[in-house]
Enzyme design. Structure first.
Site, PDB file in Angstrom:
ATOM      1  N   ASP A 158      51.781  47.076 -56.891  1.00  0.00           N
ATOM      2  CA  ASP A 158      51.023  47.963 -57.753  1.00  0.00           C
ATOM      3  C   ASP A 158      50.381  48.994 -56.826  1.00  0.00           C
ATOM      4  OD1 ASP A 158      49.001  47.356 -60.721  1.00  0.00           O
ATOM      5  OD2 ASP A 158      49.691  49.201 -59.781  1.00  0.00           O
TER       6      ASP A 158
HETATM    7  C1  GLC Z   1      48.158  51.460 -62.000  1.00  0.00           C
HETATM    8  C2  GLC Z   1      48.622  50.336 -62.890  1.00  0.00           C
HETATM    9  C3  GLC Z   1      50.105  50.231 -63.003  1.00  0.00           C
HETATM   10  C4  GLC Z   1      50.693  51.622 -62.882  1.00  0.00           C
HETATM   11  C5  GLC Z   1      50.457  52.072 -61.464  1.00  0.00           C
HETATM   12  C6  GLC Z   1      50.908  53.529 -61.245  1.00  0.00           C
HETATM   13  O1  GLC Z   1      47.004  51.128 -61.324  1.00  0.00           O
HETATM   14  O2  GLC Z   1      48.092  49.037 -62.633  1.00  0.00           O
HETATM   15  O3  GLC Z   1      50.413  49.628 -64.271  1.00  0.00           O
HETATM   16  O4  GLC Z   1      52.076  51.606 -63.177  1.00  0.00           O
HETATM   17  O5  GLC Z   1      49.098  51.952 -61.069  1.00  0.00           O
HETATM   18  O6  GLC Z   1      50.112  54.382 -61.994  1.00  0.00           O
END
Ligand code: GLC
Length: 735
Positions: free
Chosen positions: A264
């Site tokens: 993430d």
């Molecule tokens: C965010 C989210 C994830 C998302 C990623 C990119 O913090 O947790 O679901 O796809 O970062 O934005």
């Protein structure tokens, strides 16, 4: 002599052409992906391998320019393609060609219980991703609904792993048919937003294997998701972003997953763990505008120079690097290097039609006393619409799933467009919620400012309500902080903005009150007994008002079923009843008893049960038939039941099959969902629904054996219209 010369020349010419025309194996799509990976691996330098496994910008990672391997582009989100952001920052890039179709939130897709629509959803959103030249769609979200305070439940598919898994398989296959990878998220145990980067979750093996993993396993091993996103939280003290147990032992060893594990954004915290524990592609460890100096901050990523230096010094093995590179290359071969992928499409009538259809089949009719709905609009009627959510755009906000849409039809606009002109519609504010119409630089352009007091607004609404034929209240939650919003959980189970007192006042003013709740979560409804009709309307995206108006007018017969239980009070929820919802060391004390599994076990009545949803018609179930009364572990059993539409209008019913294990050596839920089928029937029409199940539908996870076990004994197949509405059942035995 000339003939000889001609033959020699021809041979040389053909040989040269053949050599020139022969593609390198990695570009030869007649070869297997494994062969192509190995060929490419042999051509890469160490630096090129390292460049492949970490971000080079906010949403892209490098390919191999020298060898013609394109960069890999990721995009949010699960409901539509995110507007472009700057190379290094979350801020909007300000493009003018990146508006999209917003599809309904995934809670709505789950509420359709229609796997055909899951495939349609995936194919449609995948076409928009492909057209926008994206290679990885960061979705769907598959975390289980454990608390109604969860800020991202609107992105997920409910409390039951079987339902979520079935819907995910269709969505994944649909997206990937466009040569766009899904990235199922957030793996795993990310069931709240409260301290999402720091909370350390402990779930026992039964809860892990029976509740929190199955939807992911279905999406990856049956749906074939080419990538998976590791979550922010810790699991037993180690970050999920590089958790040895979940990524190496479960995902890659037990399941044999061949895809790529993507972090993430900002979920990678430790180089040693990132190298050794199964993370393959690191995103978002910085930057937001290249903080950390003007040098290329991406070189500071754990899987960048620290990893490269470690390999050169012998601290890390080449094998650790090569496993990551092979998985990332496999992702490239499915996407960037896949020359057979289609071209996609954007803003197409088909995509709007898909969004509408999913909304129409996902709306849940929770209550309909005196058949107040559908509205009788065949003659002159005055309808008062009350509530901010009737006019508020909801495609903006909520976090990373926020979108910049080509259009959004609000509920009020939907009714104005859809209802016949014999109807006079008036709207009053009723309450003031969130007047800010922008997220991350995307603005709705709506002016929701209000100077009047709550009391004045209530008085106005009540006064207008007295003279209306119908009053339709449209409220609920929204995508603001502390509501259905990434990065924050709700602080209360109650509706915000004093909506309860407004609804109570409206109910006293006019008995023909319909309450439409727009949310991705259950909410307290203290007024439920005093309101004749209640509709659960999700975040339906670009078409929002159209499906809602169609259901209210009866043009569409509602067929949605709740993908999660709707408790009367927060303290009925196991995570709260057992004081097992915390921001630090959090133990899932309820184990496998989540949702209806808990309410069944504790005999707690919910306001509305899992799988509940009314129709404008009625369905009768026959006595079921079984192919055998007793089966062995290797047998399958077919259970069939006739369903008849006994009402006056066509409708769809979701036939739910729950299995009850009547005697087990370990505690098991009273029953568990193991199959479902949505059928469409004309008035008077009958159809036979057949379910074929095997021992996997009878099994539970035995932590001592670390294996799924189907114990011989008596079982019961329950055929139901909801988890609390058993229509018929039949016993059988596993020998
Ligand atoms: C965010 C989210 C994830 C998302 C990623 C990119 O913090 O947790 O679901 O796809 O970062 O934005």
């Amino acid at each position: 002599m000339n003939l000889l010369k001609y033959i020699i020349f021809s041979f040389c010419a053909i040989a040269t052409t053949a050599v020139m025309a022969q593609k390198p194996i990695y570009l030869d799509e007649t070869r297997s992906i494994d062969e192509r990976i190995e060929d490419l691996m042999g051509r890469l330098t160490l630096e090129e391998k390292i460049a492949l496994i970490h971000a080079q910008s906010k949403f892209s990672s490098a390919g191999v320019p020298r060898l013609g391997v394109p960069d890999l582009w990721c995009t949010d989100g699960p409901h539509g393609i995110r507007p472009e952001v700057k190379w290094d920052e979350w801020d909007q890039a300000g493009w003018t060609n990146d508006s999209v179709v917003a599809f309904p939130a995934l809670t709505c897709l789950a509420a359709t219980w229609n796997t055909d629509l899951a495939l349609l959803y995936g194919r449609s959103i995948g076409e928009e991703a492909r057209y926008r030249k994206k290679d990885v769609l960061l979705g769907p979200g598959l975390n289980i609904y454990r608390t109604p305070l969860g800020g991202r439940n609107f992105e997920y598919m409910g409390e039951d792993p079987y339902l979520a898994g079935r819907m995910a398989v269709g969505y994944v296959r649909g997206v990937q048919s466009n040569g766009v990878a899904t990235c199922v998220k957030h793996f795993c145990l990310n069931n709240q937003e409260w301290n999402r980067h720091g909370v350390s979750v402990h779930a026992d093996d039964r809860a892990l294997y029976e509740i929190y993993l199955p939807a992911f396993k279905a999406a990856m091993m049956e749906g074939g998701s080419w990538s998976v996103m590791a979550s922010y939280n810790k699991i037993d003290g180690q970050h999920a972003g590089h958790n040895y147990r979940t990524l190496q032992q479960i995902l890659k060893q037990e399941w044999g997953y061949k895809g790529a594990v993507i972090s993430d954004w900002g979920g990678t915290h430790n180089t040693d763990e990132a190298v050794r524990n199964g993370l393959d592609l690191e995103f978002g460890t910085g930057t937001n505008g290249l903080y950390g100096g003007s040098k290329n901050y991406y070189d500071s990523y754990h899987l960048a120079l620290p990893f490269l230096d470690g390999i050169r010094s012998g601290k890390y093995s080449q094998a650790d690097l090569d496993d990551k590179v092979r998985r990332v290359l496999r992702l490239h071969f499915h996407t960037t290097l896949n020359t057979n992928k289609p071209f996609g499409s954007l803003h197409s009538p088909e995509h709007y039609a898909a969004a509408r259809e999913i909304g129409e089949e996902g709306i849940v009719l929770l209550k309909n006393e005196d058949n107040l709905l559908p509205l009788k609009l065949d003659e002159k009627k005055t309808i008062l619409v009350v509530g901010e959510n009737a006019v508020k755009m909801m495609t903006v906000g909520g976090g990373s799933s926020s979108l910049k849409v080509q259009r959004e039809i609000t509920p009020l606009e939907g009714m104005q467009q859809h209802f016949p002109n014999t109807v006079d519609i008036k709207w009053v504010r009723g309450y003031v919620g969130d007047t800010d119409g922008s997220y991350n630089g995307v603005t709705t352009g709506q002016d929701l400012s209000e100077t009047r007091s709550f009391r004045e607004l209530v008085d106005e609404a009540v006064a207008e309500a007295r003279s209306a034929d119908y009053v339709i209240f449209i409220g609920g939650l929204n995508k603001s902080y502390g509501q259905d919003n990434e990065g924050s959980d709700r602080q209360s189970y109650d509706l915000p903005y004093k909506q309860d007192s407004l609804i109570t006042a409206l109910a006293k003013a006019n008995a023909n009150l319909v309450v439409v709740n727009i949310s991705g979560n259950a909410v307290a409804m203290p007024w439920a007994d005093n309101v004749k009709a209640i509709v659960q309307d999700w975040y339906l995206g670009s078409e929002a008002g159209e499906p809602l108006a169609a259901v209210l007018a009866g043009t569409v017969n509602p067929s949605g079923k709740l993908p999660f239980s709707w408790p009367k009070a927060l303290n009925d929820v196991p995570a709260h009843r057992l004081d097992a919802y915390t921001a630090h060391d959090e133990e899932y004390k309820e184990s496998i008893f989540v949702g209806y599994r808990w309410y069944d076990k504790e005999n707690i009545a919910t306001l509305f049960p899992f799988g509940h949803g009314l129709s404008y018609t009625s369905f009768v179930y026959s006595k079921p038939k079984v192919s055998k009364r007793a089966i062995s572990a290797s047998d399958s059993l077919t259970i069939s039941v006739d369903i008849t539409n006994t009402g006056k209008v066509a409708g769809k019913e979701v036939v739910q099959l729950y299995i009850a294990d009547l005697e087990s050596s370990l505690p098991r839920p009273v029953k568990e969902l193991k199959a479902f089928r949505k059928v469409s029937l004309a008035p008077g029409e009958k159809t036979t629904v057949c379910f074929t199940i095997g021992s996997d539908a009878l099994s539970f996870f035995d932590p001592d054996k670390h294996a799924w076990v189907a114990e011989p004994g008596k079982f019961e197949a329950i055929l139901a219209s909801s988890s609390a509405d058993t229509r018929t059942k039949v016993r059988f035995e596993l020998k």
